[in-house]
Scaffold this motif. Structure first.
Motif: not given
Length: 427
Positions: A213, A286, A154
């Motif tokens: 994440a 992302v 990310v």
């Protein structure tokens, strides 16, 4: 059907817009949720403070703890910010059986597990989309849309103030101080801009992004942080010369099964999608194994954009309340190791004032080689007393690169190391 009663904590730039949207869109919200939503109270510090929206006097109170522990309160929106009293109020609301929507990045990044455990124990929701990147929907995609995928990286611009300053330095050639003054005059920067320009705000957001994440608890203290106050007009010009721009980046990634989270200024190629993010806008890039590359872009701050994210969470939480269910809680099952900054792999852009004589380039190259770092590009600028070398390394461990720079500072042929900046997004 009995209306769902909402308590709002805070009536500043975000809170006032939440109140406005609750009042103006009450019919639409009722239709979307399946039941009316009623504003039951607004906790404020001072009853006589000026406000952006008109709030009925009977709804205002300075007794925040009394408001969130009322028996009829179903949903609590916390937009006070900071650690206390926000933590105490959120815990009290959950213990009292209310679900909570918060925009509090600092609290989530410092003590998120305590809040998640309280929500789990109470069987209630804790939603926080507005805590990162304002109106941009990024947390829910990480929590839900990509829950079946493996996110590997990310990379984001998550602070509008610093992006405005760096963009102004790039487009006008202004120095940091002048660009900051303009940001303050336009309302993009606070009178005390420390949280923004020194990277504290972005580090809190990076901790939240990394936690979601990579299903691992990451706090702001785990995030390597550097701000932009030392970025010079010369740094920005040098980036432009190599076809790059300088951005303050939040970078969260998996490296050999471990989590790296860092915030620092970096040069990125002008061709990278994040390079075109201008002004006070935010964007998050992302990368995942199945979905590939995704980018989320939009206004990352401001009363109305942030209130939009708050209301989106409120609708979801209210629907869950009516259905007798709750949404996703904390996902920290992976409990991955956290990499120290020295083990992170990156590249450096190093600018040196050097003696203009034979053997200098070879000596500098040897300094890199001694630390096991290979050179990607090198160029000389100027002659004589103005001689400079600009070196860009291949990716290496940050500890190796830092040791190389320290070696260079101690070399007789190097008059000064004038600039050191990381290079990202060039792979």
């Amino acid at each position: 059907m009995r209306p769902l009663k909402v308590a709002v904590l805070g009536c500043g730039s975000v809170g006032s817009q939440v109140v406005r949207l609750l009042q103006e869109q009450s019919d639409d919200l009722a239709a979307r949720i399946g039941a009316p939503v009623e504003l039951a109270g607004v906790a404020v510090r001072r009853l006589d403070a000026p406000r952006e929206v008109e709030v009925p006097e009977e709804l205002l109170t300075t007794d925040a703890i009394g408001l969130v522990t009322r028996e009829d309160i179903d949903l609590v929106v916390e937009v006070i910010g900071g650690i206390e009293p926000a933590r105490t109020l959120i815990l009290a609301a959950l213990d009292n059986g209310a679900s909570v929507v918060t925009a509090n990045k600092a609290l989530l990044a410092e003590d998120g597990p305590t809040l998640f455990e309280a929500a789990e124990k109470a069987g209630r929701d804790l939603y926080f989309e507005a805590a990162v990147a304002g109106a941009i929907p990024i947390l829910r995609p990480l929590r839900e849309s990509l829950a079946g995928d493996k996110v590997t990286r990310v990379l984001g611009i998550v602070n509008g103030t610093t992006n405005f300053i760096l963009d102004k330095m790039d487009t006008s050639g202004a120095g940091f101080a002048d660009a900051l003054s303009e940001a303050q005059a336009l309302g993009y920067a606070e009178a005390d801009p420390t949280a923004d320009v020194e990277g504290f705000d972005a580090a809190a957001k990076a901790a939240i992004l990394a936690s979601l994440a990579f299903h691992t608890r990451v706090t702001a203290a785990d995030v390597h942080r550097e701000g932009i106050s030392d970025v010079t007009a010369a740094d920005v010009a040098s980036a432009r010369d190599m076809g790059s721009v300088v951005k303050l980046l939040a970078i969260c990634e998996l490296r050999d099964g471990a989590v790296s989270a860092r915030v620092h200024p970096a040069m990125i190629p002008a061709s990278h999608p994040l390079a075109s993010v201008r002004g006070a806008y935010n964007a998050v890039f992302v990368e995942s194994e199945a979905a590939g590359q995704l980018m989320f872009y939009g206004p990352g701050a401001g009363g109305s954009p942030t209130a939009s994210a708050v209301l989106g969470d409120l609708v979801t939480v209210a629907r869950n309340r009516l259905a007798g269910t709750r949404g996703a809680g904390e996902s920290a099952y992976a409990a991955r190791e956290l990499l120290p900054m020295g083990e992170t792999v990156t590249s450096y852009h190093v600018q040196l004032d050097v003696d203009d004589r034979a053997g200098v380039l070879a000596a500098v190259a040897n300094a890199f080689a001694d630390q096991g770092v290979s050179i990607q590009t090198v160029r000389q600028e100027g002659r004589g007393a103005d001689a400079q070398l600009v070196v860009v390394s291949h990716p290496a461990r940050d500890a190796q690169l830092a040791a190389t720079v320290e070696h260079l500072r101690n070399m007789d042929i190097v008059r000064d190391v004038t600039s050191v900046m990381r290079v990202e997004g060039a792979e």
